[in-house]
Design an enzyme around this catalytic site. Structure first.
Site, mmCIF file in Angstrom:
data_model
loop_
_atom_site.group_PDB
_atom_site.id
_atom_site.type_symbol
_atom_site.label_atom_id
_atom_site.label_comp_id
_atom_site.label_asym_id
_atom_site.label_seq_id
_atom_site.Cartn_x
_atom_site.Cartn_y
_atom_site.Cartn_z
ATOM 1 N N SER A 66 -7.459 -4.131 14.298
ATOM 2 C CA SER A 66 -6.268 -2.898 14.074
ATOM 3 C C SER A 66 -6.338 -2.659 12.582
ATOM 4 O O SER A 66 -5.773 -3.596 11.861
ATOM 5 C CB SER A 66 -5.406 -3.909 15.351
ATOM 6 O OG SER A 66 -5.504 -4.103 16.578
HETATM 7 N N1 SAH Z 1 -7.250 -9.041 17.311
HETATM 8 C C1 SAH Z 1 -8.660 -8.247 16.962
HETATM 9 C C2 SAH Z 1 -8.872 -6.883 18.084
HETATM 10 C C3 SAH Z 1 -10.398 -7.247 18.175
HETATM 11 S S1 SAH Z 1 -10.598 -5.670 19.220
HETATM 12 C C4 SAH Z 1 -7.946 -8.589 15.128
HETATM 13 O O1 SAH Z 1 -7.323 -8.547 14.663
HETATM 14 O O2 SAH Z 1 -10.077 -8.442 15.472
HETATM 15 C C5 SAH Z 1 -10.339 -6.621 21.220
HETATM 16 C C6 SAH Z 1 -11.140 -8.069 21.478
HETATM 17 O O3 SAH Z 1 -11.051 -7.554 22.833
HETATM 18 C C7 SAH Z 1 -12.183 -7.395 21.405
HETATM 19 O O4 SAH Z 1 -13.613 -8.424 20.163
HETATM 20 C C8 SAH Z 1 -12.755 -7.453 22.125
HETATM 21 O O5 SAH Z 1 -14.218 -8.356 22.494
HETATM 22 C C9 SAH Z 1 -11.614 -8.445 22.891
HETATM 23 N N2 SAH Z 1 -11.847 -8.580 24.726
HETATM 24 C C10 SAH Z 1 -11.778 -7.464 25.473
HETATM 25 N N3 SAH Z 1 -11.619 -8.134 26.486
HETATM 26 C C11 SAH Z 1 -11.329 -9.321 26.411
HETATM 27 C C12 SAH Z 1 -11.362 -10.308 27.302
HETATM 28 N N4 SAH Z 1 -11.381 -9.754 29.004
HETATM 29 N N5 SAH Z 1 -10.796 -11.506 27.011
HETATM 30 C C13 SAH Z 1 -11.205 -11.838 25.772
HETATM 31 N N6 SAH Z 1 -11.638 -10.872 24.520
HETATM 32 C C14 SAH Z 1 -11.838 -9.540 25.279
#
Ligand code: SAH
Length: 209
Positions: A52
């Protein structure tokens, strides 16, 4: 970055600003992107996912109102950057990711930085982390159609839950607060996150429901 992108847009919690000033964001992106790591935008991290924009990380973190003693659950480890910020602001971070390769990379960075108060696992985070519940704060960094009920159940009394809720293109960033079992919901702002995929999120592959 802290002054131009965060303070100027109204982020006030000094602990949040200090944490963002301390954690080396460039270590959480691929080598080719390191020069852009402090820009005012999200960046790709592989597997179709993104880290993000710094302002969104700050906004979500500030909304959790952390004082230092909390146990915090994050859904969507991704690059690990948000978890790293949280780890500077609370007692322990529990973070869940569904994609192995992303979690593997994030864990290496946590080790390198010696952020030992982050524990992580591969799972569908929409079911929460029942063994470790309740949590003082929960943050979901992917957008789903509804607030997963297990996360509401696993939130401690007087806890805060921050989550993007909406369709695939735009979501409301919501702050849910539990007080004596009652949930209140506040809109923080409109945001755009990748899909939350799982039993209580978008079902199946590629976010198709
Ligand atoms: N907090 C992260 C943002 C990553 S984007 C950062 O600081 O980089 C969102 C993430 O959520 C992705 O890596 C995706 O694979 C994960 N995601 C999506 N659905 C999910 C679920 N049900 N359980 C765990 N992770 C999930």
């Amino acid at each position: 970055m802290v002054e131009e992108q965060l303070v100027s847009r109204g982020i006030r919690d000094q602990r949040v600003l200090d944490a963002i000033g301390t954690v080396p964001r460039h270590l959480f992106v691929e080598d080719a992107m390191q020069a852009s790591a402090y820009g005012d935008f999200p960046l790709p991290i592989g597997s179709g996912q993104t880290i993000s924009q710094p302002y969104i990380v700050a906004l979500m973190t500030e909304a959790l109102q952390l004082k230092g003693g909390e146990r915090v659950l994050e859904i969507g480890t991704g690059s690990g950057y948000q978890a790293a910020i949280l780890s500077r602001l609370c007692e322990r971070v529990y973070t869940v990711e569904r994609i192995d390769s992303l979690l593997g990379r994030a864990r290496k960075v946590f080790d390198k930085l010696r952020y030992h108060n982050i524990v992580s696992r591969i799972d569908d985070g929409t079911v929460g982390w029942a063994d470790q519940a309740p949590f003082d704060a929960i943050v979901v960094t992917a957008g789903g159609p509804v607030v997963p009920q297990p996360l509401i159940d696993q939130l401690a009394d007087y806890g805060r839950l921050v989550i993007p809720v909406g369709d695939h293109d735009v979501q409301e960033l919501q702050l849910l607060t539990k007080e004596e079992g009652e949930i209140t919901v506040q809109l923080i702002e409109h945001v755009r996150f990748v899909d939350l995929i799982g039993a209580h999120g978008w079902q199946g592959f590629n976010g198709r429901s």
